[in-house]
Design an enzyme around this catalytic site. Structure first.
Site, PDB file in Angstrom:
ATOM      1  N   GLY A 186       0.819  -1.224   0.000  1.00 31.93           N
ATOM      2  CA  GLY A 186       0.000   0.000   0.000  1.00 31.93           C
ATOM      3  C   GLY A 186       0.842   1.258   0.000  1.00 31.93           C
ATOM      4  CD  GLU A 208       1.331  -1.450   3.798  1.00 32.65           C
ATOM      5  OE1 GLU A 208       1.665  -1.312   2.617  1.00 32.65           O
ATOM      6  OE2 GLU A 208       2.135  -1.698   4.716  1.00 32.65           O
ATOM      7  CB  ALA A 325      12.640  11.291 -10.851  1.00 24.63           C
ATOM      8  CG  HIS A 452     -10.305  34.416  -4.294  1.00 24.09           C
ATOM      9  ND1 HIS A 452     -10.498  33.416  -3.371  1.00 24.09           N
ATOM     10  CD2 HIS A 452     -11.522  34.793  -4.743  1.00 24.09           C
ATOM     11  CE1 HIS A 452     -11.793  33.196  -3.252  1.00 24.09           C
ATOM     12  NE2 HIS A 452     -12.450  34.024  -4.072  1.00 24.09           N
TER      13      HIS A 452
HETATM   14  P1  FAD Z   1      16.864   4.880 -12.997  1.00 23.82           P
HETATM   15  O1  FAD Z   1      15.835   5.812 -13.486  1.00 23.82           O
HETATM   16  O2  FAD Z   1      16.431   3.566 -12.488  1.00 23.82           O
HETATM   17  O3  FAD Z   1      17.874   4.679 -14.199  1.00 23.82           O
HETATM   18  C1  FAD Z   1      18.885   3.723 -14.150  1.00 23.82           C
HETATM   19  C2  FAD Z   1      19.199   3.289 -15.556  1.00 23.82           C
HETATM   20  O4  FAD Z   1      20.364   2.497 -15.529  1.00 23.82           O
HETATM   21  C3  FAD Z   1      18.116   2.413 -16.168  1.00 23.82           C
HETATM   22  O5  FAD Z   1      17.873   2.812 -17.495  1.00 23.82           O
HETATM   23  C4  FAD Z   1      18.700   1.029 -16.130  1.00 23.82           C
HETATM   24  O6  FAD Z   1      18.177   0.190 -17.146  1.00 23.82           O
HETATM   25  C5  FAD Z   1      20.163   1.352 -16.335  1.00 23.82           C
HETATM   26  N1  FAD Z   1      21.094   0.336 -15.855  1.00 23.82           N
HETATM   27  C6  FAD Z   1      21.057  -0.342 -14.692  1.00 23.82           C
HETATM   28  N2  FAD Z   1      22.113  -1.164 -14.596  1.00 23.82           N
HETATM   29  C7  FAD Z   1      22.825  -0.985 -15.733  1.00 23.82           C
HETATM   30  C8  FAD Z   1      24.033  -1.549 -16.224  1.00 23.82           C
HETATM   31  N3  FAD Z   1      24.719  -2.445 -15.532  1.00 23.82           N
HETATM   32  N4  FAD Z   1      24.479  -1.136 -17.431  1.00 23.82           N
HETATM   33  C9  FAD Z   1      23.790  -0.220 -18.167  1.00 23.82           C
HETATM   34  N5  FAD Z   1      22.661   0.344 -17.741  1.00 23.82           N
HETATM   35  C10 FAD Z   1      22.184  -0.036 -16.535  1.00 23.82           C
HETATM   36  N6  FAD Z   1       9.850   9.110  -8.823  1.00 23.82           N
HETATM   37  C11 FAD Z   1       9.385  10.362  -8.765  1.00 23.82           C
HETATM   38  O7  FAD Z   1      10.133  11.270  -8.400  1.00 23.82           O
HETATM   39  N7  FAD Z   1       8.083  10.660  -9.104  1.00 23.82           N
HETATM   40  C12 FAD Z   1       7.225   9.698  -9.508  1.00 23.82           C
HETATM   41  O8  FAD Z   1       6.070   9.989  -9.810  1.00 23.82           O
HETATM   42  C13 FAD Z   1       7.688   8.367  -9.585  1.00 23.82           C
HETATM   43  N8  FAD Z   1       6.872   7.386 -10.001  1.00 23.82           N
HETATM   44  C14 FAD Z   1       7.353   6.116 -10.109  1.00 23.82           C
HETATM   45  C15 FAD Z   1       6.504   5.117 -10.538  1.00 23.82           C
HETATM   46  C16 FAD Z   1       6.965   3.823 -10.655  1.00 23.82           C
HETATM   47  C17 FAD Z   1       6.038   2.748 -11.134  1.00 23.82           C
HETATM   48  C18 FAD Z   1       8.321   3.523 -10.337  1.00 23.82           C
HETATM   49  C19 FAD Z   1       8.858   2.125 -10.464  1.00 23.82           C
HETATM   50  C20 FAD Z   1       9.175   4.506  -9.899  1.00 23.82           C
HETATM   51  C21 FAD Z   1       8.700   5.817  -9.783  1.00 23.82           C
HETATM   52  N9  FAD Z   1       9.519   6.836  -9.326  1.00 23.82           N
HETATM   53  C22 FAD Z   1       9.042   8.108  -9.233  1.00 23.82           C
HETATM   54  C23 FAD Z   1      10.909   6.589  -8.919  1.00 23.82           C
HETATM   55  C24 FAD Z   1      11.879   7.016 -10.027  1.00 23.82           C
HETATM   56  O9  FAD Z   1      11.568   6.303 -11.196  1.00 23.82           O
HETATM   57  C25 FAD Z   1      13.302   6.755  -9.592  1.00 23.82           C
HETATM   58  O10 FAD Z   1      13.556   7.350  -8.347  1.00 23.82           O
HETATM   59  C26 FAD Z   1      14.273   7.332 -10.600  1.00 23.82           C
HETATM   60  O11 FAD Z   1      14.047   6.780 -11.866  1.00 23.82           O
HETATM   61  C27 FAD Z   1      15.713   7.073 -10.166  1.00 23.82           C
HETATM   62  O12 FAD Z   1      16.570   7.595 -11.110  1.00 23.82           O
HETATM   63  P2  FAD Z   1      18.019   6.970 -11.324  1.00 23.82           P
HETATM   64  O13 FAD Z   1      18.649   7.798 -12.386  1.00 23.82           O
HETATM   65  O14 FAD Z   1      18.709   6.827 -10.037  1.00 23.82           O
HETATM   66  O15 FAD Z   1      17.777   5.487 -11.862  1.00 23.82           O
END
Ligand code: FAD
Length: 481
Positions: A186, A208, A325, A452
């Site tokens: 949840g 949850e 993100a 407003h």
């Molecule tokens: P990621 O975005 O995970 O990017 C990592 C990249 O590295 C990926 O493309 C992966 O494939 C690649 N990679 C991994 N290992 C390797 C390797 N060995 N070699 C080459 N490439 C590799 N966050 C928000 O802020 N707002 C939201 O609304 C939100 N909604 C979400 C909804 C869902 C369903 C999910 C699952 C997550 C959500 N998040 C949200 C979280 C957000 O997606 C992450 O916090 C964010 O993407 C993290 O960014 P990052 O650059 O650290 O990693």
């Protein structure tokens, strides 16, 4: 694009999500020669391909369906929506492709070389790259930024080799609209996806383990959401855990253990497991480079974003903490400042003011000090709450069950935290982030004229209320621990 022909790049970024690609772009803007390696065909990471963006696209559609249905209370009656799942899926994919294309173009314009491959460290200056077609090569680097993100946590009893048991990425592919769907977890991901499937027509059950949805979030913010979801979902089971899942005859059987009612078995057409995420640090060869990993697989970084290997830095979800993100992008700013030798790019992940939003209906957003945390640590606070029933705009927009609250220092009136539940809470929280980050007091916040009729007035009204002079709420100054 496969650019592995070059065997050396001064700066490599591994992972092209909202941590990695901004780091690559900012570094390129500062004059670094950068190679960005990601294993996805479309750059943008989890956020773009399987996270923030596709979920918000589908939530937009869920909102339209919900608003159309609720318009009947105002005398406007629409028919039952006719959902073309293929078109909906295609539209969501178009959104992803358009944004991914934009990231690719920006990379090209900055001369950031994109390499589509999976990377693994073989030593502290070399990555082994392997492509989906089985080619492998080596890429040397002087400095590396790890930005490999996170992956879903999958408790062993819930591991089932069947497409009927999905993670969030699979659920976002919208394979079908199951008649009965179980969402395990949840938290915000489970609730957002449950909201989408319920709007499309599934009967959704959420399970949850904790005593409330969105565990850890202040109860007064969660209650309006829980009430709404209780109407939309078939069932919400709190203090309940799923002990096992099994698939037979095209259905998934879940054994659930409820704190009060004991063990129960139910069957569903599909199950989404959304019980959390863990850093993507396994299989990266971090040992070979002397990069230390913490207890939950998080890459350990110092205040400058350096790992235990000095020329390898890390950003975003792979470092653990708030897996969001905007936090990953902020980390990117910090590590690029480190690379440039221009000092700290801002506070560390642990100290950052990271707003969080559940894009449910209603949305829940919070930032800074929460009332729950203040109480847990015995910190004196003043809480000012404005129920949205007092807001003309909320009444006119049929969302009077929201709430805005400010958590203030009782002596100075400084805004320490804020929380909102209601339509657009995710947008409104930005003002509170600004107030907190700038050390504003409630007086200063109240001094700014808010337009407003808007929901943003609830923020200035909460600030006024703290001083006992709100117009639409009776004066009541409460000092709370
Ligand atoms: P990621 O975005 O995970 O990017 C990592 C990249 O590295 C990926 O493309 C992966 O494939 C690649 N990679 C991994 N290992 C390797 C390797 N060995 N070699 C080459 N490439 C590799 N966050 C928000 O802020 N707002 C939201 O609304 C939100 N909604 C979400 C909804 C869902 C369903 C999910 C699952 C997550 C959500 N998040 C949200 C979280 C957000 O997606 C992450 O916090 C964010 O993407 C993290 O960014 P990052 O650059 O650290 O990693």
């Amino acid at each position: 694009m496969d650019g592995t022909e070059s065997q050396h790049s001064p700066l490599v970024v591994l992972g092209g999500g909202p941590g990695g690609y901004p780091a690559a772009f900012m570094a390129a803007d500062a004059g670094h020669e950068v190679t960005l390696v990601d294993d996805g065909a479309v750059p943008g990471g989890t956020c773009l391909r399987h996270g923030c963006i596709p979920s918000k696209a589908l939530l937009h559609v869920a909102k339209v369906i919900g608003e159309a249905s609720e318009a009947s209370a105002a005398g406007v009656v629409f028919g039952k929506p006719n959902i073309d799942l293929d078109r909906l899926r295609a539209w969501k994919d178009e959104v992803i492709a358009s944004l991914g294309g934009g990231v690719g173009q920006l990379a090209g314009a900055r001369s950031v070389r994109l390499v589509v491959a999976r990377g693994r460290l073989v030593d502290d200056h070399t990555l082994e790259l392997s492509t989906a077609t089985g080619q492998s090569s080596r890429l040397g680097f002087d400095r590396l930024i790890l930005a490999t993100g996170s992956r879903p946590v999958w408790p062993p009893p819930l591991v089932v080799d069947s497409p009927l048991v999905m993670d969030s990425a699979a659920a976002l592919e919208l394979p079908d609209v199951p008649e009965r769907m179980l969402v395990v977890g949840g938290g915000y991901i489970g609730l957002e996806m449950g909201t989408v499937y319920a709007a499309l027509g599934s009967r959704v059950t959420v399970v949850e383990m904790a005593a409330a949805l969105l565990p850890g979030v202040d109860g007064d913010l969660v209650r309006p959401l829980s009430r709404r979801l209780a109407e939309r979902f078939e069932s919400i089971r709190l203090r309940t855990s799923v002990e096992s899942l099994s698939v037979e005859n095209g259905r998934v059987t879940a054994v659930m253990v409820d704190d009060e009612q004991g063990r129960e078995t139910e069957s569903f057409d599909r199950v989404l497991v959304a019980v959390g995420r863990r850093p993507n640090s396994e299989g990266l060869g971090l040992d070979a480079a002397g990069v230390e990993v913490g207890p939950v697989g998080e890459v350990v970084v110092d205040a400058d974003g350096r790992t235990t290997c000095e020329h390898i830095l890390a950003v975003g979800d792979v470092c653990g903490g708030a897996m969001l993100a905007h936090r990953a992008t902020r980390d990117a700013r910090r590590v690029v400042a480190t690379l440039n030798g221009t000092g700290s790019g801002g506070p560390t992940a642990a100290d950052m003011l990271v707003p969080a939003v559940a894009f449910t209906d209603p949305e829940v957003a919070w930032c800074g000090l929460t009332e729950t945390d203040a109480r847990a640590t015995g910190r004196q606070i003043l809480v000012s709450r404005v129920p949205w029933a007092a807001s003309g705009r909320a009444q006119a927009s049929r969302c009077p069950d929201g709430l805005t609250k400010l958590v203030l220092d009782p002596e100075s009136g400084e805004v320490l935290g804020a929380g909102l539940v209601g339509a657009g809470a995710g947008e409104l929280i930005a003002e509170a982030v600004l107030a907190i980050s700038q050390g504003l007091t409630a007086e200063e916040l109240a001094a700014a004229i808010h337009p407003h009729p808007t929901l943003s007035e609830t923020i200035s009204e909460a600030a006024e209320h703290a001083a006992g002079r709100a117009v639409h709420i009776l004066p009541r100054r409460r000092r709370e621990r």
